[in-house]
Write a protein that holds these residues in place. Structure first.
Motif, PDB file in Angstrom:
ATOM      1  N   ARG A 145       0.837  -1.200   0.000  1.00 43.25           N
ATOM      2  CA  ARG A 145       0.000   0.000   0.000  1.00 43.25           C
ATOM      3  C   ARG A 145       0.875   1.255   0.000  1.00 43.25           C
ATOM      4  O   ARG A 145       0.599   2.229  -0.703  1.00 43.25           O
ATOM      5  N   THR A 163       3.774   5.889  -5.582  1.00 38.75           N
ATOM      6  CA  THR A 163       3.596   6.007  -7.034  1.00 38.75           C
ATOM      7  C   THR A 163       2.484   7.004  -7.352  1.00 38.75           C
ATOM      8  O   THR A 163       2.634   7.857  -8.233  1.00 38.75           O
ATOM      9  N   ALA A 164       1.376   6.913  -6.613  1.00 34.58           N
ATOM     10  CA  ALA A 164       0.265   7.855  -6.827  1.00 34.58           C
ATOM     11  C   ALA A 164       0.700   9.284  -6.509  1.00 34.58           C
ATOM     12  O   ALA A 164       0.366  10.222  -7.244  1.00 34.58           O
ATOM     13  N   ALA A 165       1.462   9.461  -5.427  1.00 33.38           N
ATOM     14  CA  ALA A 165       1.942  10.797  -5.067  1.00 33.38           C
ATOM     15  C   ALA A 165       2.892  11.334  -6.130  1.00 33.38           C
ATOM     16  O   ALA A 165       2.846  12.525  -6.473  1.00 33.38           O
ATOM     17  N   LEU A 196      -2.774  10.206   1.370  1.00 30.87           N
ATOM     18  CA  LEU A 196      -3.612   9.510   0.396  1.00 30.87           C
ATOM     19  C   LEU A 196      -4.557   8.524   1.071  1.00 30.87           C
ATOM     20  O   LEU A 196      -4.165   7.819   2.004  1.00 30.87           O
ATOM     21  N   LEU A 226       2.837  10.597  -9.319  1.00 33.07           N
ATOM     22  CA  LEU A 226       1.992  11.002 -10.451  1.00 33.07           C
ATOM     23  C   LEU A 226       1.297  12.335 -10.171  1.00 33.07           C
ATOM     24  O   LEU A 226       1.200  13.192 -11.055  1.00 33.07           O
ATOM     25  N   TRP A 227       0.795  12.507  -8.959  1.00 31.24           N
ATOM     26  CA  TRP A 227       0.153  13.761  -8.554  1.00 31.24           C
ATOM     27  C   TRP A 227       1.130  14.926  -8.721  1.00 31.24           C
ATOM     28  O   TRP A 227       0.778  15.963  -9.284  1.00 31.24           O
ATOM     29  N   LEU A 257       2.412   1.744  -3.510  1.00 27.36           N
ATOM     30  CA  LEU A 257       1.378   2.254  -4.417  1.00 27.36           C
ATOM     31  C   LEU A 257       1.082   3.724  -4.131  1.00 27.36           C
ATOM     32  O   LEU A 257       0.889   4.519  -5.050  1.00 27.36           O
ATOM     33  N   GLY A 258       1.047   4.080  -2.854  1.00 29.19           N
ATOM     34  CA  GLY A 258       0.826   5.471  -2.473  1.00 29.19           C
ATOM     35  C   GLY A 258       1.934   6.381  -2.974  1.00 29.19           C
ATOM     36  O   GLY A 258       1.675   7.486  -3.457  1.00 29.19           O
ATOM     37  N   THR A 286      -0.164   6.776   3.306  1.00 28.45           N
ATOM     38  CA  THR A 286      -1.353   6.173   2.719  1.00 28.45           C
ATOM     39  C   THR A 286      -2.121   5.468   3.831  1.00 28.45           C
ATOM     40  O   THR A 286      -1.540   4.715   4.604  1.00 28.45           O
ATOM     41  N   PRO A 346      -5.544  13.471  -3.401  1.00 31.42           N
ATOM     42  CA  PRO A 346      -4.447  13.609  -2.440  1.00 31.42           C
ATOM     43  C   PRO A 346      -4.559  14.924  -1.666  1.00 31.42           C
ATOM     44  O   PRO A 346      -4.995  15.941  -2.199  1.00 31.42           O
TER      45      PRO A 346
END
Length: 118
Positions: free
Chosen positions: A11, A17-19, A103, A21-22, A14-15, A59, A109
């Motif tokens: 988790r 990676t999402a951050a 996240l 991208l953000w 993945l968080g 996350t 976010p």
């Protein structure tokens, strides 16, 4: 590593990676991920113009849990690591910031800018 810890690690990655991208969507370039020092770890290091960010990513399973995800102790460790890493990642004259990105599923976010003022 037990199953619960593996799930938390997954988790967290993945968080991050999402951050990343953000931040990319906001015009930041990610220059490093998961950089460790003896003082602590910085999840993401990003640059835009004359600013270098040292980012802590948290996350959680619910948005309500995000309110308790970060504290002064954690931020002080990130700030200490950022101080050690600045000569390696920042350019002379750069503004340096410690930011936090929180996240949770199904929500945008929460980006806390200048989270550490020390």
């Amino acid at each position: 590593m037990n199953q619960k810890r593996k799930a938390a690690e997954r988790r967290g990655r993945l968080g991050e990676t999402a951050a990343a991208l953000w931040l990319n969507l906001q015009g930041w370039s990610i220059v490093a991920r998961r950089v460790r020092t003896h003082a602590g770890e910085v999840d993401l290091i990003a640059r835009r113009g004359r600013t270098t960010l040292f980012v802590e990513v948290k996350t959680r399973a619910t948005r309500a849990e995000l309110d308790l995800a970060i504290d002064q102790h954690r931020l002080s460790r990130v700030a200490a690591a950022a101080t050690m890493l600045a000569p390696r990642f920042a350019r002379p004259g750069d503004d340096l910031r410690v930011d936090v990105i929180l996240l949770a599923p199904w929500s945008l976010p929460r980006h806390i800018r200048n989270a550490w003022i020390g």
